[in-house]
Enzyme design. Structure first.
Site, PDB file in Angstrom:
ATOM      1  N   THR A   1       0.861  -1.179   0.000  1.00 50.62           N
ATOM      2  CA  THR A   1       0.000   0.000   0.000  1.00 50.62           C
ATOM      3  C   THR A   1       0.897   1.228   0.000  1.00 50.62           C
ATOM      4  OG1 THR A   1      -1.835  -1.036   1.168  1.00 50.62           O
ATOM      5  CG2 THR A   1      -1.620   1.348   1.393  1.00 50.62           C
TER       6      THR A   1
ATOM      7  N   ARG B   1     -15.040  -6.110   0.131  1.00 52.21           N
ATOM      8  CA  ARG B   1     -14.306  -5.598   1.292  1.00 52.21           C
ATOM      9  C   ARG B   1     -13.581  -4.289   0.977  1.00 52.21           C
ATOM     10  NH1 ARG B   1      -8.536  -4.505   2.520  1.00 52.21           N
ATOM     11  NH2 ARG B   1      -8.328  -4.665   4.790  1.00 52.21           N
ATOM     12  N   VAL B   2     -13.671  -3.345   1.893  1.00 57.93           N
ATOM     13  CA  VAL B   2     -12.959  -2.084   1.796  1.00 57.93           C
ATOM     14  C   VAL B   2     -12.141  -1.904   3.070  1.00 57.93           C
ATOM     15  CG1 VAL B   2     -13.173   0.421   1.646  1.00 57.93           C
ATOM     16  CG2 VAL B   2     -14.737  -1.040   0.346  1.00 57.93           C
ATOM     17  N   GLY B   3     -10.862  -1.579   2.915  1.00 54.19           N
ATOM     18  CA  GLY B   3      -9.995  -1.390   4.069  1.00 54.19           C
ATOM     19  C   GLY B   3      -9.930   0.051   4.514  1.00 54.19           C
ATOM     20  N   ASP B   4      -8.834   0.399   5.160  1.00 53.53           N
ATOM     21  CA  ASP B   4      -8.714   1.738   5.739  1.00 53.53           C
ATOM     22  C   ASP B   4      -8.277   2.803   4.743  1.00 53.53           C
ATOM     23  OD1 ASP B   4      -6.106   0.309   5.847  1.00 53.53           O
ATOM     24  OD2 ASP B   4      -5.387   2.205   6.640  1.00 53.53           O
TER      25      ASP B   4
ATOM     26  N   GLY C   1      -1.284  -1.078   6.551  1.00 58.17           N
ATOM     27  CA  GLY C   1      -1.315  -2.207   7.471  1.00 58.17           C
ATOM     28  C   GLY C   1      -2.611  -2.978   7.368  1.00 58.17           C
ATOM     29  N   TRP C   2      -2.974  -3.648   8.449  1.00 61.66           N
ATOM     30  CA  TRP C   2      -4.189  -4.446   8.476  1.00 61.66           C
ATOM     31  C   TRP C   2      -5.364  -3.505   8.675  1.00 61.66           C
ATOM     32  CZ3 TRP C   2      -4.724  -9.504  11.849  1.00 61.66           C
ATOM     33  CH2 TRP C   2      -5.798 -10.252  11.364  1.00 61.66           C
ATOM     34  N   GLY C   3      -6.052  -3.204   7.577  1.00 61.97           N
ATOM     35  CA  GLY C   3      -7.019  -2.122   7.528  1.00 61.97           C
ATOM     36  C   GLY C   3      -8.131  -2.145   8.540  1.00 61.97           C
TER      37      GLY C   3
END
Length: 352
Positions: A218, A246-249, A270-272
């Site tokens: 990212t 799915r949508v992350g941060d 990172g891990w969203g």
């Protein structure tokens, strides 16, 4: 009467001195050493270990990180805006297959590439974001266009694709995003799914360590320009084998990206899911604004304590209104680079 005026003036002077004394030493020092402009970037955080990195691959990452940050540096040096510097710097990383953004995006469970991005202007607190796009060559350009040319903050999916076409952004065939390395990662994870998970427990793979660690690359940038304006942006392909839209941060303002001229500009990686729960980017700014702590203190508190205690992994890059730059992460490594107004370049990969 003169005595009364004199007493009032003395009282006001004393009150002013008292308020100034509340500023931490770090802030006083930063004011004295304020940078004319600064820029910092990241290319993702995760289990990045030197023993797993060939010399050729390490050199390739460093070369692209330098190429990217110099683009933004030159914009800032010539008096350009922090927004333009952030956008154009991220473009370079989106165009590289090395990073999980744009060309190098990871694959979803369905074998597609879905991109998320966001950008924020610290001067106005205006922001733009897009999620789940599949045909926009440079998602950060779409995020900027959403901010500048629409009344909205975030667009998603087919609607975002349509808006991009209407705005004349560069559209590509989905095959443009195919890279053999990312496709093999998807195949490996799917094979693991078949071998190790019961039929009724497929959703557990979403949080499998292989998937979590595969979210390398990212990209993001934070910058301060000569006019004192801050900006930040983030772009990603998300998480390998993600499903259900799915949508992350990364496209979430306050989680993946935040900028405020009164405090700082932040880009996360990172891990969203954990960055969303902790509102990492905004939380750093809030600590600075409400507790009057330095950027370094705020970043450390949020990443090393709050995020870590939640079980999240990753990091941030940030710059404050004085030009101070910070890269904070709780993983084994994070691709990163900085440049200041003096043209001093620093590139890092591992946790030094």
């Amino acid at each position: 009467m003169k005595k009364l005026v004199y007493l009032v003036l003395v009282l006001l002077a004393f009150t002013s001195c008292k308020n100034e004394s509340k500023l931490p030493v770090e802030h006083v020092q930063q004011q004295k050493e304020k940078q004319e402009f600064s820029i910092i970037i990241h290319g993702g955080a995760g289990t990045i270990l030197k023993e797993n990195m060939s010399a050729e691959k390490e050199a390739a990452y460093k070369t692209t990180l330098e190429e990217a940050i110099r683009v933004g540096y030159n914009i800032l040096k010539n008096g350009g805006s922090s927004l333009d510097a952030v956008q154009k710097t991220i473009n370079v990383m989106e165009d590289s297959p090395l990073f999980n953004a744009g060309k190098g995006a990871v694959f979803t469970n369905a074998g597609t590439n879905e991109h998320d991005a966001s950008i924020m202007d610290g001067k106005t607190l205006n922001a733009g974001a897009s999620a789940g796009t599949t045909i926009v060559k440079n998602p950060i350009n779409l995020a900027r266009t959403v901010m500048d040319q629409s009344p909205h903050v975030m667009l998603s999916g087919n609607g975002a694709n349509t808006f991009a076409k209407e705005q004349g952004l560069q559209i590509v065939d989905p095959d443009y995003f195919y890279t053999e390395r990312r496709h093999k990662s998807l195949e490996k994870i799917k094979e693991t799914e078949k071998l190790e998970l019961d039929h009724d427990d497929k959703t557990a793979l979403f949080y499998d360590a292989d998937i979590k660690n595969s979210k390398f690359g990212t990209v993001g940038c934070a910058a301060l320009d000569k006019n004192g304006n801050l900006a930040a942006g983030t772009s990603t392909g998300g998480m390998t084998n993600k499903r259900w839209g799915r949508v992350g941060d990364s496209p979430i303002i306050g989680a993946g990206t935040y900028a405020n001229n009164n405090t700082c500009a932040v880009s996360s990686t990172g891990w969203g899911e954990y960055f969303i729960r902790a509102m990492v980017a905004y939380d750093i700014s809030a600590l600075m604004e409400y507790k009057n702590v330095s950027l370094q203190e705020a970043a450390k508190e949020v990443i090393q304590n709050k995020l870590t205690n939640l079980g999240g992994t990753g990091g941030i890059v940030a710059v404050d209104k004085y030009g101070t730059m910070v890269a904070e992460f709780n993983t084994a490594g994070m691709y990163r680079a900085t440049m200041n107004a003096k043209g001093e370049l620093s590139i890092g990969i591992y946790k030094d």
